[in-house]
Scaffold this active site. Structure first.
Site, PDB file in Angstrom:
ATOM      1  N   TYR A 452       0.838  -1.205   0.000  1.00  0.00           N
ATOM      2  CA  TYR A 452       0.000   0.000   0.000  1.00  0.00           C
ATOM      3  C   TYR A 452       0.874   1.255   0.000  1.00  0.00           C
ATOM      4  O   TYR A 452       0.968   1.953  -0.977  1.00  0.00           O
ATOM      5  CB  TYR A 452      -0.965  -0.012   1.184  1.00  0.00           C
ATOM      6  CG  TYR A 452      -1.988   1.110   1.097  1.00  0.00           C
ATOM      7  CD1 TYR A 452      -3.091   0.982   0.265  1.00  0.00           C
ATOM      8  CD2 TYR A 452      -1.832   2.289   1.808  1.00  0.00           C
ATOM      9  CE1 TYR A 452      -4.021   2.017   0.142  1.00  0.00           C
ATOM     10  CE2 TYR A 452      -2.754   3.319   1.709  1.00  0.00           C
ATOM     11  CZ  TYR A 452      -3.845   3.181   0.868  1.00  0.00           C
ATOM     12  OH  TYR A 452      -4.753   4.208   0.753  1.00  0.00           O
ATOM     13  N   SER A 532      -6.380   0.827  -4.591  1.00  0.00           N
ATOM     14  CA  SER A 532      -6.498   2.256  -4.343  1.00  0.00           C
ATOM     15  C   SER A 532      -5.118   2.895  -4.475  1.00  0.00           C
ATOM     16  O   SER A 532      -4.518   2.850  -5.542  1.00  0.00           O
ATOM     17  CB  SER A 532      -7.125   2.499  -2.963  1.00  0.00           C
ATOM     18  OG  SER A 532      -7.571   3.816  -2.844  1.00  0.00           O
ATOM     19  N   ASP A 616     -17.606   3.380  -8.239  1.00  0.00           N
ATOM     20  CA  ASP A 616     -16.531   3.860  -7.373  1.00  0.00           C
ATOM     21  C   ASP A 616     -16.426   5.371  -7.505  1.00  0.00           C
ATOM     22  O   ASP A 616     -15.926   5.888  -8.497  1.00  0.00           O
ATOM     23  CB  ASP A 616     -15.204   3.193  -7.759  1.00  0.00           C
ATOM     24  CG  ASP A 616     -14.101   3.481  -6.747  1.00  0.00           C
ATOM     25  OD1 ASP A 616     -14.292   4.381  -5.905  1.00  0.00           O
ATOM     26  OD2 ASP A 616     -13.060   2.810  -6.794  1.00  0.00           O
ATOM     27  N   HIS A 651     -15.848   1.366  -4.121  1.00  0.00           N
ATOM     28  CA  HIS A 651     -14.423   1.279  -3.822  1.00  0.00           C
ATOM     29  C   HIS A 651     -14.076   0.026  -3.029  1.00  0.00           C
ATOM     30  O   HIS A 651     -12.914  -0.297  -2.862  1.00  0.00           O
ATOM     31  CB  HIS A 651     -13.985   2.532  -3.059  1.00  0.00           C
ATOM     32  CG  HIS A 651     -12.521   2.788  -3.106  1.00  0.00           C
ATOM     33  ND1 HIS A 651     -11.830   2.969  -4.283  1.00  0.00           N
ATOM     34  CD2 HIS A 651     -11.595   2.889  -2.115  1.00  0.00           C
ATOM     35  CE1 HIS A 651     -10.548   3.180  -4.016  1.00  0.00           C
ATOM     36  NE2 HIS A 651     -10.387   3.139  -2.710  1.00  0.00           N
TER      37      HIS A 651
END
Length: 694
Positions: A452, A532, A616, A651
């Site tokens: 991430y 993301s 999203d 999302h």
């Protein structure tokens, strides 16, 4: 592969005298029939390919089988009832139950009845101070826009018309009279992609219409912020306002609700720190802050003079990142030590009570509740251990198991170990590697590298059913704690932001090289996965190092770094990214790593499965659409470049279980198939024979 034809348009943007073409700009219009037709054509191509994978349905069936166990959430007491969530196994949404005393539990709210396909999900439950009233929010199709429904908690009868068009909001009650919430003016154009950048706080008085709601903060140019949250202290005395321009840093204001007509008092008028009120004892405020304390400290101050020069240290900063919770009249300080949990208990005079004994090395969360609660609850998990709930007696410190899952997976067959590897600039980065015990390091193990690296978010050990399937197949799961995250405080976060964002990509590349150099895997058996901001991570690394991995799996990714800030609330991510409009240096830096702008002709990119949702409105699907079109037009070689667009999905939060199972069967099937497996590495039947029920 033969891909659907994607038309190009002659669109050029000019930044600081530099022209940048955007030939797929038309795909940003999520409402157009052309975009809809493109999505349908792409999905047909993708699912035609996925249908050829011989073990796809086997993976789906195993996922369904493993997912099918009862899951229970920690209980809370509201107005004489004990409430808890439960999912029987494969229900699309968890159900809220309640019980009074020793009576049997009854269904209180069943989100599975909100829609036939499970695409309307329950978001927040907020009980009034007495517990007699409830306001709960729902999301439709995964959108961040919410409706708020107000009911009598005893009878479950609706009390008034739902509130609509609420976004990025908490619901905070003042007594039983009404509540505060936040939202934006509904944008002109598509509500799924149009920019929203002026958040406003309203007060809804029970029994009145939404159009009568009082604007409390955020309505003027001076008060304009992209995110503003409001909450009322437990004793109903203070209203706390937290305005933010970006996802990091906030201002802080307080209003004494016990004094009629009182004005807001500013605690902090600058937004370069993260500071929040966590508790008050009468007029004494307790705040957690990273002001002069990158790993956070807790201070106390009188509400009449709350500015930093009056702060007094209550819990001093340590070498580890602090996250506080409160319950049963105590303070609990949760520290991350190399991403592993440690929890300490204090009273509100600052006296240390005890270290909380945890079941092992992993992630503990919870330790919160009302002041009068006699018991508190916390969950514990790690990458190989499903989450269990434990009950804590805060007076004695004794803990006992409250609930443990009965799941067809045996964690004793697996192991996690933490390693530290060296990134490009010499920084030591931790990584947890989970696999079957005794796995042979021969360089051919299918390996999922997940990352991430952003927004101060920490990746701490947590069990996932989908990861369990990967582990069963002899796969290795590797999760590095990249810079940009919050594992080591503000300095670690800042080291992966704006003009230092490349550090995050270098950390991820170095993690892959560590796994390859130490024979866990090789490039032919390595997959890169992230969602993301993690989707940006995968997109950037696969375009910078297309030779590094066999498979790339960018999910709901931020992939157009020159235009991300023009959609919905994207401008609020500027603390981490900067924007192309800031200055020429920032523009050139963003363009240099923006995945969309770094796809080159004649390059053999990894087999790529891009995933997104058509609803999203956090990271709009245009990012994924445009990136897929670029890759398909320039990919060299036989590696497929596909995009899977989930309909009526956003999302990720609230996605129905059925959709999640199908998606991960496709992701893992695509991954193993493109690593060269024609049959599964381990037979499902063998797994079923060898596991014991936990």
């Amino acid at each position: 592969m033969k891909y659907p034809k994607t038309k190009t348009v002659d669109v050029v943007d000019t930044y600081f005298g530099i022209d940048v073409k955007d030939p797929y700009r038309w795909l940003e219009d999520d409402r157009s029939t052309e975009t809809e037709a493109w999505v349908k054509a792409q999905n047909k191509t993708t699912f035609d390919y996925l249908n050829t994978i011989p073990f796809r349905n086997t993976l789906k069936n195993r996922l369904s089988h493993l997912w099918n166990y009862e899951k229970i959430g920690a209980p809370s007491i509201e107005g004489g009832y004990t409430y808890f969530s439960k999912n029987d196994g494969l229900q699309n949404q968890s159900v809220i139950y309640r019980k009074k005393g020793e009576n049997s539990a009854e269904i209180f709210l069943d989100p599975n009845t909100f829609s036939k396909d499970g695409t309307i999900s329950l978001d927040e439950l907020s009980f009034s101070k007495s517990g007699k009233l409830l306001a709960y929010s729902i999301s439709e199709g995964g959108s961040d826009w919410r409706k708020v429904i107000i009911i009598d908690a005893e009878t479950k009868a609706s009390l008034e018309d739902p509130l609509k068009d609420i976004k990025f909001s908490t619901i905070s009650w003042y007594k039983d009279e009404g509540f505060y919430y936040s939202s934006y003016d509904k944008p002109v154009g598509s509500e799924l992609s149009a920019k929203t950048d002026q958040h406003k706080v309203y007060y809804h008085k029970l029994g009145t219409s939404q159009k009568e709601d009082a604007l409390v903060y955020g309505g003027t140019q001076e008060q304009k912020h992209r995110y503003i949250n409001a909450h009322v202290t437990r004793d109903n005395r203070y209203l706390i306002i937290i305005p933010r321009i970006s996802t990091s840093g906030n201002k802080l204001l307080i209003k004494d609700l016990s004094v009629a007509g009182s004005d807001f008092i500013t605690i902090l008028n600058e937004d370069y720190t993260d500071t929040f009120v966590i508790h008050n004892e009468c007029s004494t405020l307790f705040l957690v802050t990273n002001l002069d304390a990158p790993n956070r400290r807790i201070v106390k101050v009188e509400a009449s003079n709350p500015t930093p020069e009056h702060w007094e240290d209550f819990i001093t900063e340590t070498n580890y990142v602090l996250t506080p919770t409160k319950g049963s009249g105590y303070l609990f300080t949760h520290y991350m030590i190399d991403a592993i949990s440690q929890v300490k208990q204090y009273d509100w005079r600052g006296n240390f009570i005890r270290d909380i004994e945890l079941p092992g090395l992993g992630t503990a969360s919870g330790f919160s509740g009302k002041k009068e609660a006699s018991k508190l609850y916390f969950s514990f998990t790690n990458y190989k251990t499903p989450a269990s709930i434990f009950e804590l007696n805060p007076e004695t410190g004794n803990t006992k198991t409250y609930w443990q899952p009965c799941i067809n997976f045996n964690p004793e067959q697996y192991e996690s170990k933490q390693v530290f590897y060296t990134s490009k600039d010499g920084t030591k980065v931790p990584m947890l590697i989970t696999s079957k015990k005794g796995i042979e390091l021969h360089g051919k193990n299918p390996t999922m590298l997940y990352g991430y690296g952003g927004f101060n978010i920490s990746l701490t050990p947590a069990f996932s059913i989908t990861n369990a399937i990967w582990l069963e197949q002899g796969g290795i799961l590797a999760v590095p704690n990249l810079r940009g995250g919050g594992e080591y405080g503000r300095e670690w976060h800042d080291a992966g932001t704006q003009l230092q964002k490349q550090n995050v990509f270098d950390d991820f590349i170095a993690a892959a090289e560590y796994l390859i150099d130490n024979y866990y895997t090789s490039s032919e058996y390595l997959a890169l996965r992230g969602g993301s901001n993690g989707g940006l991570l995968v997109g950037a690394v696969m375009t910078q190092r297309p030779d590094l991995a066999k498979v790339a799996l960018p999910a709901v990714g931020v992939l157009d770094m020159l235009r991300y800030h023009t959609f919905t609330a994207g401008a609020g991510w500027a603390y981490d990214y900067g924007t192309a409009e800031d200055n020429k240096t920032m523009f050139e830096y963003l363009k240099n790593y923006s995945p969309l702008h770094n796809v080159k002709s004649g390059i053999k990119y990894p087999a790529t499965l891009i995933t997104t949702g058509d609803h999203d409105d956090r990271v709009v699907p245009a990012h994924s659409f445009k990136f897929a079109a670029e890759l398909q037009s320039k990919q060299t070689g036989n590696n497929p470049t596909l995009i899977r667009v989930e309909t009526d999905a956003g999302h990720g939060a609230g996605t129905p279980v059925s959709k999640t199972i199908e998606e991960y069967a496709d992701i893992f099937g695509f991954t193993l198939y493109n690593m060269g497996f024609k049959t599964l590495p381990n037979s499902i039947e063998e797994n079923l024979e060898n596991v014991s029920t936990l």
